[in-house]
Design a protein around this motif. Structure first.
Motif, PDB file in Angstrom:
ATOM      1  N   VAL A 181       0.820  -1.203   0.000  1.00 14.87           N
ATOM      2  CA  VAL A 181       0.000   0.000   0.000  1.00 14.87           C
ATOM      3  C   VAL A 181       0.858   1.259   0.000  1.00 14.87           C
ATOM      4  O   VAL A 181       0.534   2.249  -0.634  1.00 14.87           O
ATOM      5  CB  VAL A 181      -0.928   0.009   1.225  1.00 14.87           C
ATOM      6  CG1 VAL A 181      -1.673   1.333   1.338  1.00 14.87           C
ATOM      7  CG2 VAL A 181      -1.898  -1.153   1.153  1.00 14.87           C
ATOM      8  N   LEU A 191      -5.736   4.768   1.694  1.00 12.73           N
ATOM      9  CA  LEU A 191      -5.869   5.297   0.342  1.00 12.73           C
ATOM     10  C   LEU A 191      -4.920   4.589  -0.616  1.00 12.73           C
ATOM     11  O   LEU A 191      -3.778   4.274  -0.268  1.00 12.73           O
ATOM     12  CB  LEU A 191      -5.588   6.798   0.329  1.00 12.73           C
ATOM     13  CG  LEU A 191      -6.710   7.653   0.928  1.00 12.73           C
ATOM     14  CD1 LEU A 191      -6.215   9.048   1.255  1.00 12.73           C
ATOM     15  CD2 LEU A 191      -7.881   7.733  -0.050  1.00 12.73           C
ATOM     16  N   ALA A 192      -5.433   4.399  -1.830  1.00  7.29           N
ATOM     17  CA  ALA A 192      -4.633   3.725  -2.841  1.00  7.29           C
ATOM     18  C   ALA A 192      -3.564   4.639  -3.423  1.00  7.29           C
ATOM     19  O   ALA A 192      -2.545   4.183  -3.930  1.00  7.29           O
ATOM     20  CB  ALA A 192      -5.546   3.205  -3.958  1.00  7.29           C
ATOM     21  N   VAL A 193      -3.816   5.933  -3.395  1.00  6.33           N
ATOM     22  CA  VAL A 193      -2.858   6.906  -3.919  1.00  6.33           C
ATOM     23  C   VAL A 193      -2.603   7.934  -2.820  1.00  6.33           C
ATOM     24  O   VAL A 193      -3.445   8.149  -1.956  1.00  6.33           O
ATOM     25  CB  VAL A 193      -3.386   7.600  -5.197  1.00  6.33           C
ATOM     26  CG1 VAL A 193      -3.562   6.588  -6.313  1.00  6.33           C
ATOM     27  CG2 VAL A 193      -4.672   8.328  -4.910  1.00  6.33           C
TER      28      VAL A 193
END
Lengths: 795, 260
Positions: free
Chosen positions: B34, B91-93
């Motif tokens: 992640v 969060l992915a980004v």
């Protein structure tokens, strides 16, 4: 040993027993609830009474001025410790709150986290709206926004099992109803302006119980002095609460009792010395007075457990009534020409004396049927006191009477003068008729203008300085109304909470429309079990909620798998709803306890209002909600007073009828019946008329006073009626009546100087009434006595 | 009749209660897939001598930790632009933002976010104020030691308050060997509750200027703030003080005319 001596010893022994009993058991109450109506369990009156006497009224707000916030917080710690260490304060305190308390934050999390699904929204409808696709997307966007702030550290741990931020929003919601006026500095309450520490002290006894409150307040001041010394005596203490008013009232009542007692005694002594140049009459009167007072007080203790301060003040004024018996006896013993001994003199007046006592008792018996505990106590005091005083004449008077029967010139002249005035040969019947006619006219004009003031507030005289100080404290701390409260009641706690939920919705709408500026209740912290279960079910039974949430959060670039703890939570069984008991048993207790009360009808929850401007709209919205009500405490109790005053008037009229019956049964003839009865009735009517013409509104206590006027007026008439045909006895009775009237007027006149409205009303009404009766009794007797009878045995 | 309900500011209670969450739970296991790798420049350039020399120019790298804090304490006012990336496990980004930073002695910090959404954050010793498009939140820092400790840590660095920081952090100042102007200041919390809130706070700088701040959390999340266009001699006007920090200058006393 003679009969008289044995009777005297018995009388003294009885006095000693009563005095000892009183000394050991005496408890004086100043609780104003004695004069609050005791209504049925289902009406507003009972609720208002409960609220007026409940925990809310037992809480004092304490401010300690400090130069800055840090000092205020420090002062708060020191002062709280000093209060807890003070034994008298500790004993009299039910709760002392000075800050958020240890573990409040932990407790909030521990209690609400397991139930967070049930607190998703205020109701099922709002919950459904919060879980639509659009709402979920908004929640995701909001979470992302919050994660961009420095506070993300605190959110990051909670979000996986609470992606909708239910708990933060929950805490925002129920803290959103701002309590106003308070801040927390280092966990301690301080004012909004950070210029004082704030503490709340709830006493374990009623705020109106001055004898219990005084040591607590004294202890508070001592604790403050101890604390102030640590801060170089730079602090200032301010207290707000009903307690201080009760203490002031108690002090005032004690002063009134003392004034009336001392003044009456001095007045009587002076009068008797002038009249008889002897204090023999005091010797006759005092044991009878003592017996009446002790018997009345003892009866109150036996029946009620305590004697109210106002009852004692009334009892002190009752002195004037039981003095009549001794005066009547003494005047007859000296002036009636009775050749027998003292006991013979007593026998000659006993029919009149006993009838007078019986009519007085009959009049007060009517009050026992009243719904007011205070008036019932007054009635018990009067009934037992008068009865004991009358009976004690048999014990004391013969033994203590003068053996020599020496008349003074002063008394002789007065006797002669009085007799000539009303019964002399030159008396003018027309002139004699003037006073009763005049009084009748005054009554006829004044009575229609009579106004009643049933205001509860007018029963208490409030020191304006005390009131201003009290208000100043409240202005710095409390922003909610004290007079009007919203209540949600139910037979059970759950029913009360369900009503409270509905009330909360109505208040929210009213706030949105501007009908109320704000409000504070318990609904946000504790919805009903029904609401909790309904809201919880909306989330847990929605099989599509998780996939929809995944999609919504993925749109905001969240890692959906991070929220699997939330998914797992929804899959578990819902916990039992949060209860009041759990909150009350936690560090959150101080936050919830003030909202709950119990009464004979069950349980209730209070909501406080801030500037209610549209009362009618609120009442209309409550109409369909069972258990919802807006209570105007003062207004409700004042209305109840009005209703009870009307009821008392009925009882009073019944009492008048009973007195007439007694007198009529005794004489069985019109003239003596009118002689006995008319002065009292006319006197009472004239009194009411005079007061009305003077612009004074009457109240329930005025009715009580008029009852006393009738009772005493009947005594004068009865005494005169008994001896109307015997000139010497009649002359002696005239003197007795004048003396008795003067002494009674003295007692009530002193009472009329009281600053306490109840005592003022009783004193003024009684003094005017007795004066009229004093004038009317011999006048009516003279008018009812034919000229031949009046002068045939003229001395 | 007084309500006994405690007053707690909305935001503070939220934050304080959530801080309980943080302190009550064990740190998460770091999930390497992640967290995005840090692609910023390496601190050490191979081959550079680790020489600390007194530069003849205007800027000079502080020789020690104490010297660095003294240099910070001398800064009366500072303005800078920044870019920030938050690498969060949720969060992915990374969350990106940029804006302005302003600091004024004795301890006022204002962060104005210009993108992605305008907002303003102001920190003083008494409160944290967050103003967004629609609403403003105020957290009274005096009401919670936990929150205050965490929030005021960075301010104490800019204040040069080494003494206060040493109570709660182990401080390590490392001049970079490869670059005569570069240094690193690492703060590691000593005790709870700070150890449960952050793992370490690292400031990177050149000479007497902070160029990058890294906040590392126990669960592996981190925030990297790059600071550019620094003005360490910023003087704020009265209007700016009020706008940025909510500070109103006290009116100056009128001068007494000695002749009268």
């Amino acid at each position: 040993m003679s009969l008289d001596r044995r009777a005297l010893i018995a009388g003294c022994a009885l006095l000693a027993v009563l005095g000892t009993f009183l000394a050991m058991q005496m408890r004086v109450a100043t609780d104003i609830t004695h004069f609050l109506p005791a209504g049925s369990s289902a009406d507003d009156v009972h609720l208002a009474r409960e609220l007026a006497a409940g925990e809310l009224s037992r809480t004092m707000v304490i401010l300690v001025d400090a130069p800055d916030a840090a000092t205020a917080a420090d002062v708060s710690v020191q002062f709280e410790a000093a209060l807890r260490a003070n034994e008298t304060v500790h004993q009299g305190t039910a709760r002392l709150v000075a800050g958020s308390g240890e573990g409040v934050e932990d407790a909030m999390w521990q209690l609400y986290a397991p139930h967070r699904v049930a607190f998703l929204a205020e109701d099922a409808k709002a919950a459904a709206e919060a879980l639509t696709d659009g709402a979920l997307e908004n929640s995701a966007a909001e979470l992302k926004r919050k994660l961009g702030t420095p506070m993300s550290t605190f959110l990051i741990k909670a979000a996986p099992s609470d992606p909708l931020l239910i708990l933060p929003q929950l805490f925002e919601r129920f803290m959103g109803e701002r309590s106003g006026g308070l801040k927390l500095i280092d966990g301690r309450f301080v004012t909004d302006k950070e210029d004082a520490a704030v503490l709340f002290l709830t006493t374990s006894t009623s705020a109106s119980d001055a004898s219990a409150i005084r040591p607590v307040v004294d202890g508070m001041r001592a604790a403050f002095a101890e604390c102030n010394a640590k801060f170089d005596d730079k602090l200032a203490l301010h207290i707000s609460g009903t307690h201080l008013f009760a203490l002031a009232a108690e002090g005032s009542i004690r002063a009134d009792i003392q004034r009336v007692s001392i003044g009456s005694v001095i007045g009587l002594v002076s009068l008797f010395l002038i009249m008889f140049r002897s204090l023999r009459l005091m010797l006759l009167v005092l044991p009878i007075l003592g017996m009446g007072f002790l018997a009345g007080s003892s009866a109150c203790l036996l029946f009620f457990g305590s004697v109210h301060g106002l009852t004692l003040a009334f009892g002190a004024a009752l002195i004037g009534v039981s003095v009549d018996y001794g005066v009547h006896f003494h005047c007859h013993h000296l002036h009636a020409g009775n050749s027998g001994d003292a006991r013979q003199s007593l026998r000659s007046i006993w029919p009149g004396l006993s009838l007078g006592a019986a009519t007085t008792i009959t009049g007060f018996l009517a009050l026992i049927a009243s719904s007011f505990p205070g008036l019932r106590q007054l009635a018990v005091f009067a009934v037992f006191g008068i009865a004991a005083a009358a009976l004690s004449t048999q014990l004391f008077l013969p033994a203590l009477a003068s053996r020599t029967r020496t008349k003074t010139k002063v008394s002789d002249r007065i006797v002669g003068g009085l007799h000539r005035l009303w019964f002399g040969e030159r008396r003018n019947r027309f002139a004699l008729a003037l006073p009763p006619v005049a009084i009748a006219i005054i009554a006829a004009i004044g009575l229609p203008q009579l106004e009643w003031n049933d205001g509860l507030a007018d029963l208490n005289k409030v020191d304006p300085v005390l009131e201003a100080n009290d208000q100043a404290v409240r202005n710095r701390v409390v922003r909610f109304e004290q007079r009007r409260l919203v209540v949600a009641t139910g037979a059970t706690e759950e029913l009360a909470l369900q009503a409270n939920d509905k009330i909360h919705r109505e208040l929210t709408q009213l706030q949105a429309s501007g009908g109320v500026k704000g409000f504070r209740g318990i609904a946000q912290m504790l919805p009903s079990a029904k609401t909790q279960q309904e809201v919880d079910a909306v989330a847990r039974t929605d099989a599509q909620l998780w996939p929809r949430l995944e999609r919504a959060f993925a749109k905001q670039q969240f890692v959906a798998s991070a929220f699997e703890p939330w998914r797992d939570l929804l899959a578990t069984e819902a916990p039992a709803p949060l209860t009041f008991a759990e909150l009350a048993d936690s560090p959150l207790s101080a936050m919830v306890q003030p909202f709950r009360f119990t009464w004979s009808g069950g349980v209730g929850f209070v909501s406080f209002l801030d500037e209610l401007t549209d009362e009618q709209a609120l009442r209309d919205s409550f109409a369909p909600i069972a258990g919802a009500d807006l209570i105007d405490i003062t207004g409700t109790l004042s209305s109840a007073y009005g209703a009870y005053r009307e009821r008392l008037l009925q009882l009073w009229l019944i009492g008048l009828g009973a007195i007439l019956l007694l007198v009529a049964l005794r004489h069985r003839a019109l003239r003596p019946t009118l002689t006995a009865y008319l002065p009292a009735v006319l006197g009472a009517a004239g009194t009411a008329g005079i007061l009305a013409l003077c612009g004074l509104a009457l109240n329930m206590l005025s009715l009580v006073a008029l009852l006393m006027v009738v009772s005493m007026g009947v005594d004068y008439g009865v005494f005169l009626a008994e001896h109307r045909t015997d000139a010497k006895a009649r002359a002696a009775t005239l003197l007795a009546v004048v003396l008795a009237g003067a002494s009674t007027m003295l007692g009530f006149g002193l009472l009329a100087l009281s600053s306490q409205p109840p005592l003022f009303h009783i004193g003024l009404t009684s003094a005017v009434g007795v004066l009229l009766c004093l004038l009317l009794a011999p006048t009516v007797c003279a008018l009812m006595t034919p000229q031949a009878d009046a002068t045939s045995t003229d001395s | 009749m007084a309500s006994l309900s405690a007053y707690l500011s909305r935001s503070l209670l939220v934050v304080a209660t959530l801080s309980v969450v943080v302190l009550a739970q064990k740190p998460d296991v770091i999930k390497p897939d992640v967290i995005k790798p840090d692609v910023t420049k390496p601190d050490i350039k191979p081959g550079k001598a680790n020489v600390t020399q007194a530069l003849g120019g205007k800027q000079q790298r502080p020789a020690s930790e104490a010297a660095l804090f003294r240099a910070f304490a001398k800064i009366k006012g500072l303005s800078a632009e920044y870019t920030e990336e938050k690498f969060l496990s949720l969060l992915a980004v990374p969350l990106k933002s940029k804006g302005q930073l302003h600091f004024m002695q004795p301890g006022y910090l204002s962060r104005i976010v210009l993108a992605p959404e305008k907002s303003k954050l102001t920190i003083t010793d008494a409160e944290l104020r967050m103003k967004g498009k629609d609403k403003e939140e105020v957290i009274d820092l005096r009401q919670s030691d936990r929150v205050r400790l965490f929030v005021t840590s960075l301010i104490q660095v800019f204040q040069g308050n080494q003494k206060a920081l040493k109570k709660h952090y182990r401080i390590r100042y490392t001049p970079k060997a490869a670059d005569a102007h570069a240094w690193q200041l690492e703060l590691k919390p000593l005790n709870k509750p700070l150890t449960q809130i952050l793992k370490r706070l690292v400031l990177f700088g050149r000479d007497k200027t902070v160029t990058r701040i890294e906040l590392h959390e126990p669960n592996g999340d981190r925030t990297i703030t790059k600071i550019v266009k620094v003005d360490p001699k910023r003087v704020f006007t009265g209007a700016e003080k009020k706008d940025l920090f909510g500070v109103v200058d006290k009116p100056k006393k009128a001068k007494v005319d000695a002749g009268k």
